[in-house]
Design a protein around this motif. Structure first.
Motif, short mmCIF file in Angstrom:
data_model
loop_
_atom_site.label_atom_id
_atom_site.label_comp_id
_atom_site.label_asym_id
_atom_site.label_seq_id
_atom_site.Cartn_x
_atom_site.Cartn_y
_atom_site.Cartn_z
N THR A 137 0.68 -1.20 0.15
CA THR A 137 0.03 -0.07 0.02
C THR A 137 0.73 1.31 -0.01
O THR A 137 0.65 2.07 0.85
CB THR A 137 -1.10 -0.08 1.17
OG1 THR A 137 -0.19 -0.20 2.36
CG2 THR A 137 -2.03 -0.86 1.17
N GLY A 138 1.85 1.35 -0.79
CA GLY A 138 2.79 2.58 -1.23
C GLY A 138 3.30 3.02 0.09
O GLY A 138 3.55 4.15 0.43
N GLY A 139 3.80 1.93 1.18
CA GLY A 139 4.85 2.37 1.96
C GLY A 139 3.83 2.90 3.14
O GLY A 139 4.60 3.26 4.41
N VAL A 140 2.65 2.77 3.13
CA VAL A 140 1.89 3.70 4.23
C VAL A 140 1.01 2.30 4.85
O VAL A 140 0.34 1.54 4.11
CB VAL A 140 0.73 4.53 3.96
CG1 VAL A 140 -0.08 4.84 4.89
CG2 VAL A 140 1.39 5.78 3.19
N LEU A 141 1.28 2.34 6.35
CA LEU A 141 0.70 1.13 7.08
C LEU A 141 -0.91 1.44 6.98
O LEU A 141 -1.44 2.37 7.13
CB LEU A 141 1.08 1.11 8.37
CG LEU A 141 0.30 -0.10 9.48
CD1 LEU A 141 0.47 -1.53 8.72
CD2 LEU A 141 0.83 -0.08 10.47
N THR A 142 -1.62 0.32 6.64
CA THR A 142 -3.14 0.73 6.19
C THR A 142 -4.09 -0.21 7.12
O THR A 142 -3.69 -1.10 7.17
CB THR A 142 -3.52 0.61 4.82
OG1 THR A 142 -2.79 1.49 3.94
CG2 THR A 142 -4.98 0.72 4.48
N GLU A 143 -5.18 0.29 7.72
CA GLU A 143 -5.84 -0.45 8.66
C GLU A 143 -7.16 -0.46 7.97
O GLU A 143 -7.58 0.55 7.45
CB GLU A 143 -5.88 0.20 9.97
CG GLU A 143 -6.93 -0.63 10.78
CD GLU A 143 -6.86 0.24 12.43
OE1 GLU A 143 -6.04 1.23 12.47
OE2 GLU A 143 -7.52 -0.38 13.35
N LEU A 144 -8.02 -1.44 8.05
CA LEU A 144 -9.43 -1.39 7.64
C LEU A 144 -10.23 -1.73 8.88
O LEU A 144 -9.91 -2.37 9.92
CB LEU A 144 -9.58 -2.59 6.70
CG LEU A 144 -8.93 -2.69 5.42
CD1 LEU A 144 -9.31 -3.88 4.68
CD2 LEU A 144 -9.03 -1.39 4.74
N VAL A 145 -11.13 -0.77 9.01
CA VAL A 145 -12.17 -0.97 10.17
C VAL A 145 -13.51 -1.22 9.73
O VAL A 145 -14.37 -0.67 8.79
CB VAL A 145 -12.24 0.36 10.97
CG1 VAL A 145 -13.37 0.44 12.04
CG2 VAL A 145 -10.92 0.97 11.31
N GLU A 146 -14.10 -2.40 10.16
CA GLU A 146 -15.62 -2.44 9.96
C GLU A 146 -16.56 -1.82 10.56
O GLU A 146 -16.52 -1.52 11.83
CB GLU A 146 -16.06 -4.02 10.32
CG GLU A 146 -17.32 -4.60 9.66
CD GLU A 146 -17.49 -6.05 9.94
OE1 GLU A 146 -17.09 -6.53 8.96
OE2 GLU A 146 -17.99 -6.53 10.87
N GLU A 147 -17.44 -0.95 9.60
CA GLU A 147 -18.23 0.06 10.27
C GLU A 147 -19.72 -0.17 9.50
O GLU A 147 -19.48 -0.50 8.29
CB GLU A 147 -17.70 1.33 9.97
CG GLU A 147 -18.70 2.41 10.72
CD GLU A 147 -17.82 3.62 10.67
OE1 GLU A 147 -17.45 4.46 11.84
OE2 GLU A 147 -17.87 4.30 9.70
N HIS A 148 -20.54 -0.31 10.28
CA HIS A 148 -21.87 -0.75 9.72
C HIS A 148 -22.79 0.47 9.56
O HIS A 148 -22.69 1.45 10.45
CB HIS A 148 -22.63 -2.05 10.67
CG HIS A 148 -21.95 -3.09 10.80
ND1 HIS A 148 -21.85 -3.97 9.60
CD2 HIS A 148 -21.04 -3.37 11.93
CE1 HIS A 148 -20.87 -5.10 10.19
NE2 HIS A 148 -20.60 -4.75 11.67
#
Ligand code: CO
Length: 134
Positions: free
Chosen positions: A123-134
């Motif tokens: 991801t282009g050198g950026v630590l990326t987090e995904l958050v589940e949001e309803h």
């Protein structure tokens, strides 16, 4: 798939109590959920009224990724988190597309949100987090 809005930007700091007053009293941000996450060796607090937040993260033990980040780079921006509606299926899709996952399955994050991290190599050198949001 598509990512939703930026849910939060994570900053690593040495001491939450030293930093919170700046964000609360000077920048006027709401102070939200705060908790120690022992499995990650960090304490974190969510700031802001949403839909996008700032997450301050401080290490509570020495042998963690966040402690190493702080020792090596000093305080600063650590990761960006995007909201997704269905985390498990999103991770499957990303893995099928060849994206390198740090978390192959959702795990519990700050405030009980289910989260997963993608490797910065993908991801282009950026630590990326995904958050589940309803
Ligand atoms: Co985060």
């Amino acid at each position: 798939m598509h990512l939703g809005l930026i849910h939060h930007v994570g900053y690593v700091v040495a001491d939450l109590d030293a930093e919170i007053p700046v964000y609360r009293d000077v920048l006027g941000m709401e102070v939200g959920v705060r908790e120690v996450m022992p499995d990650q060796g960090v304490e974190a607090v969510l700031l802001g009224g949403g839909p996008s937040y700032v997450e301050l993260i401080a290490p509570v033990s020495e042998d963690t990724g966040v402690a190493r980040f702080l020792a090596k780079k000093g305080p600063g921006m650590h990761h960006v988190a995007f909201a997704v509606p269905h985390l498990e299926s999103t991770l499957r899709e990303l893995s099928d597309e060849g994206v390198e996952l740090i978390d192959t399955a959702p795990r519990r994050g700050l405030g009980g949100h289910m989260v997963a991290f993608l490797h910065p190599r993908s991801t282009g050198g950026v630590l990326t987090e995904l958050v589940e949001e309803h």
